[in-house]
Design a protein around this motif. Structure first.
Motif, PDB file in Angstrom:
ATOM      1  N   CYS A   1      -5.135  12.540  -4.213  1.00  0.00           N
ATOM      2  CA  CYS A   1      -4.404  13.148  -5.329  1.00  0.00           C
ATOM      3  C   CYS A   1      -2.927  12.764  -5.283  1.00  0.00           C
ATOM      4  O   CYS A   1      -2.332  12.411  -6.305  1.00  0.00           O
ATOM      5  N   ASP A   2      -2.326  12.821  -4.091  1.00  0.00           N
ATOM      6  CA  ASP A   2      -0.924  12.414  -3.956  1.00  0.00           C
ATOM      7  C   ASP A   2      -0.751  10.945  -4.328  1.00  0.00           C
ATOM      8  O   ASP A   2       0.240  10.563  -4.966  1.00  0.00           O
ATOM      9  N   TYR A   3      -1.714  10.128  -3.934  1.00  0.00           N
ATOM     10  CA  TYR A   3      -1.684   8.704  -4.295  1.00  0.00           C
ATOM     11  C   TYR A   3      -1.674   8.537  -5.814  1.00  0.00           C
ATOM     12  O   TYR A   3      -0.908   7.732  -6.358  1.00  0.00           O
ATOM     13  N   GLN A   4      -2.505   9.288  -6.498  1.00  0.00           N
ATOM     14  CA  GLN A   4      -2.599   9.167  -7.954  1.00  0.00           C
ATOM     15  C   GLN A   4      -1.317   9.593  -8.659  1.00  0.00           C
ATOM     16  O   GLN A   4      -1.057   9.169  -9.782  1.00  0.00           O
ATOM     17  N   ASN A   5      -0.512  10.401  -7.995  1.00  0.00           N
ATOM     18  CA  ASN A   5       0.736  10.877  -8.595  1.00  0.00           C
ATOM     19  C   ASN A   5       1.926   9.976  -8.292  1.00  0.00           C
ATOM     20  O   ASN A   5       3.055  10.277  -8.676  1.00  0.00           O
ATOM     21  N   ARG A   6       1.669   8.872  -7.602  1.00  0.00           N
ATOM     22  CA  ARG A   6       2.728   7.903  -7.329  1.00  0.00           C
ATOM     23  C   ARG A   6       2.639   6.735  -8.307  1.00  0.00           C
ATOM     24  O   ARG A   6       1.577   6.461  -8.846  1.00  0.00           O
ATOM     25  N   LYS A   7       3.756   6.058  -8.524  1.00  0.00           N
ATOM     26  CA  LYS A   7       3.789   4.893  -9.393  1.00  0.00           C
ATOM     27  C   LYS A   7       3.988   3.654  -8.546  1.00  0.00           C
ATOM     28  O   LYS A   7       5.011   3.516  -7.857  1.00  0.00           O
ATOM     29  N   ARG A   8       3.035   2.765  -8.577  1.00  0.00           N
ATOM     30  CA  ARG A   8       3.113   1.536  -7.766  1.00  0.00           C
ATOM     31  C   ARG A   8       3.801   0.453  -8.586  1.00  0.00           C
ATOM     32  O   ARG A   8       3.277  -0.030  -9.590  1.00  0.00           O
ATOM     33  N   ARG A   9       4.995   0.029  -8.133  1.00  0.00           N
ATOM     34  CA  ARG A   9       5.805  -0.916  -8.910  1.00  0.00           C
ATOM     35  C   ARG A   9       5.707  -2.355  -8.403  1.00  0.00           C
ATOM     36  O   ARG A   9       6.105  -3.274  -9.082  1.00  0.00           O
ATOM     37  N   TYR A  10       5.243  -2.546  -7.201  1.00  0.00           N
ATOM     38  CA  TYR A  10       5.113  -3.902  -6.629  1.00  0.00           C
ATOM     39  C   TYR A  10       6.420  -4.686  -6.755  1.00  0.00           C
ATOM     40  O   TYR A  10       6.429  -5.871  -7.087  1.00  0.00           O
ATOM     41  N   GLY A  11       7.532  -4.026  -6.496  1.00  0.00           N
ATOM     42  CA  GLY A  11       8.833  -4.694  -6.539  1.00  0.00           C
ATOM     43  C   GLY A  11       9.479  -4.710  -7.908  1.00  0.00           C
ATOM     44  O   GLY A  11      10.627  -5.128  -8.055  1.00  0.00           O
ATOM     45  N   GLY A  12       8.742  -4.252  -8.934  1.00  0.00           N
ATOM     46  CA  GLY A  12       9.296  -4.216 -10.284  1.00  0.00           C
ATOM     47  C   GLY A  12       9.978  -2.900 -10.582  1.00  0.00           C
ATOM     48  O   GLY A  12      10.295  -2.127  -9.689  1.00  0.00           O
ATOM     49  N   ILE A  13      10.164  -2.637 -11.862  1.00  0.00           N
ATOM     50  CA  ILE A  13      10.858  -1.411 -12.290  1.00  0.00           C
ATOM     51  C   ILE A  13       9.859  -0.431 -12.878  1.00  0.00           C
ATOM     52  O   ILE A  13       9.002  -0.793 -13.658  1.00  0.00           O
TER      53      ILE A  13
ATOM     54  N   SER B   1       0.837  -1.200   0.000  1.00  0.00           N
ATOM     55  CA  SER B   1       0.000   0.000   0.000  1.00  0.00           C
ATOM     56  C   SER B   1       0.872   1.251   0.000  1.00  0.00           C
ATOM     57  O   SER B   1       2.020   1.238   0.462  1.00  0.00           O
ATOM     58  N   GLU B   2       0.323   2.334  -0.506  1.00  0.00           N
ATOM     59  CA  GLU B   2       0.970   3.640  -0.405  1.00  0.00           C
ATOM     60  C   GLU B   2       0.583   4.259   0.938  1.00  0.00           C
ATOM     61  O   GLU B   2      -0.559   4.122   1.390  1.00  0.00           O
ATOM     62  N   PHE B   3       1.538   4.951   1.586  1.00  0.00           N
ATOM     63  CA  PHE B   3       1.279   5.591   2.878  1.00  0.00           C
ATOM     64  C   PHE B   3       1.223   7.105   2.698  1.00  0.00           C
ATOM     65  O   PHE B   3       1.978   7.686   1.918  1.00  0.00           O
ATOM     66  N   TRP B   4       0.316   7.719   3.439  1.00  0.00           N
ATOM     67  CA  TRP B   4       0.186   9.183   3.411  1.00  0.00           C
ATOM     68  C   TRP B   4      -0.015   9.679   4.833  1.00  0.00           C
ATOM     69  O   TRP B   4      -0.966   9.287   5.504  1.00  0.00           O
ATOM     70  N   PHE B   5       0.919  10.522   5.300  1.00  0.00           N
ATOM     71  CA  PHE B   5       0.870  11.026   6.659  1.00  0.00           C
ATOM     72  C   PHE B   5       0.611  12.532   6.658  1.00  0.00           C
ATOM     73  O   PHE B   5       1.061  13.248   5.764  1.00  0.00           O
TER      74      PHE B   5
END
Length: 255
Positions: free
Chosen positions: A243-255, A221-225
């Motif tokens: 919005c901050d979540y949408q601007n992150r790239k979730r790689r799940y350990g990949g590239i 999961s992405e964390f936001w504090f």
């Protein structure tokens, strides 16, 4: 799968569009550690329970907004297994909050097509608390909109140990072999077995730890504090987190 509520034109106009939030790609499952009620009250010279009462009002607003945005699941950390260590008068007040919240808000939850669920060992909660929760679960069981999932008397380590014991018993009985034990099987023995894993975790009040909350489920999961105390958290903060979540790239350990 829960349905997504389509926006009306008027609803879109009420949301904070200046943040650049993409309303067509809202995370499906958001989990929140609602922290800072006591400190909020202390800063205002009020008893801690005043902070919890104000925090309940925030829950109502965030649930409404999450429903309007089309989230599938909103999990709220309402009471942990460690919270029993707090003063008795505070614990007693916290045990009354679900009764007050559901007693006044249940009709709106039903109207909004929200389904109430819980995770945790609710059997240890007081009878009046269990009664209010069970009534809400029963009366919303056929709803297929937002799943409002309260973590009550919840501790992630207890949850995982309980899952291990259940799996070990099945292996001992010969119902399954040890070779069949994998991540999917383990997940199926958790409280959250029927839920999507959280896309985003939000924690208020400036603390940056998980506090024994969804340790397995939050692996990717992405964390936001935020420094904002929960009673001051509002819809604009919620949208900022999304919005901050949408601007992150979730790689799940990949590239």
């Amino acid at each position: 799968m829960p349905i997504k509520f389509p926006f009306t034109k008027s609803k879109k106009q009420t949301l904070n569009r200046t943040l650049g939030l993409d309303y067509d790609h809202i995370p499906k499952h958001v989990a929140i550690i609602m922290d800072g009620n006591g400190r909020w009250a202390k800063n205002k010279g009020m008893p801690r329970i005043a902070g919890h009462k104000e925090g309940m009002s925030v829950v109502k607003r965030i649930v409404r907004h999450a429903s309007d945005l089309g989230l599938h699941v909103l999990t709220l950390y309402a009471f942990s297994t460690e919270n029993w260590k707090r003063p008795k008068n505070e614990v007693d007040f916290l045990m009354k909050l679900p009764v007050d919240f559901l007693g006044t808000y249940l009709p709106e939850l039903i109207e909004r097509n929200v389904q109430v669920q819980t995770i945790g060992d609710v059997s240890l909660l007081p009878p009046h608390t269990r009664k209010a929760i069970n009534e809400a679960i029963e009366k919303t069981s056929k709803n297929n909109g937002l799943i409002l999932n309260f973590a009550l008397n919840y501790g992630s380590r207890f949850e995982m140990v309980h899952a291990v014991k259940e799996i070990a018993e099945k292996v001992e009985k010969g119902d399954i072999s040890s070779d069949e034990v994998n991540e999917d099987l383990f997940s199926s023995h958790l409280y959250t077995s029927d839920l999507l894993e959280p896309d985003l975790l939000i924690r208020t009040s400036g603390e940056q730890r998980l506090s024994n909350f969804l340790l397995w489920q939050l692996a990717y999961s992405e964390f936001w504090f935020t420094e904002v105390f929960w009673p001051d958290f509002d819809e604009s903060h919620f949208e900022k987190a999304l919005c901050d979540y949408q601007n992150r790239k979730r790689r799940y350990g990949g590239i």
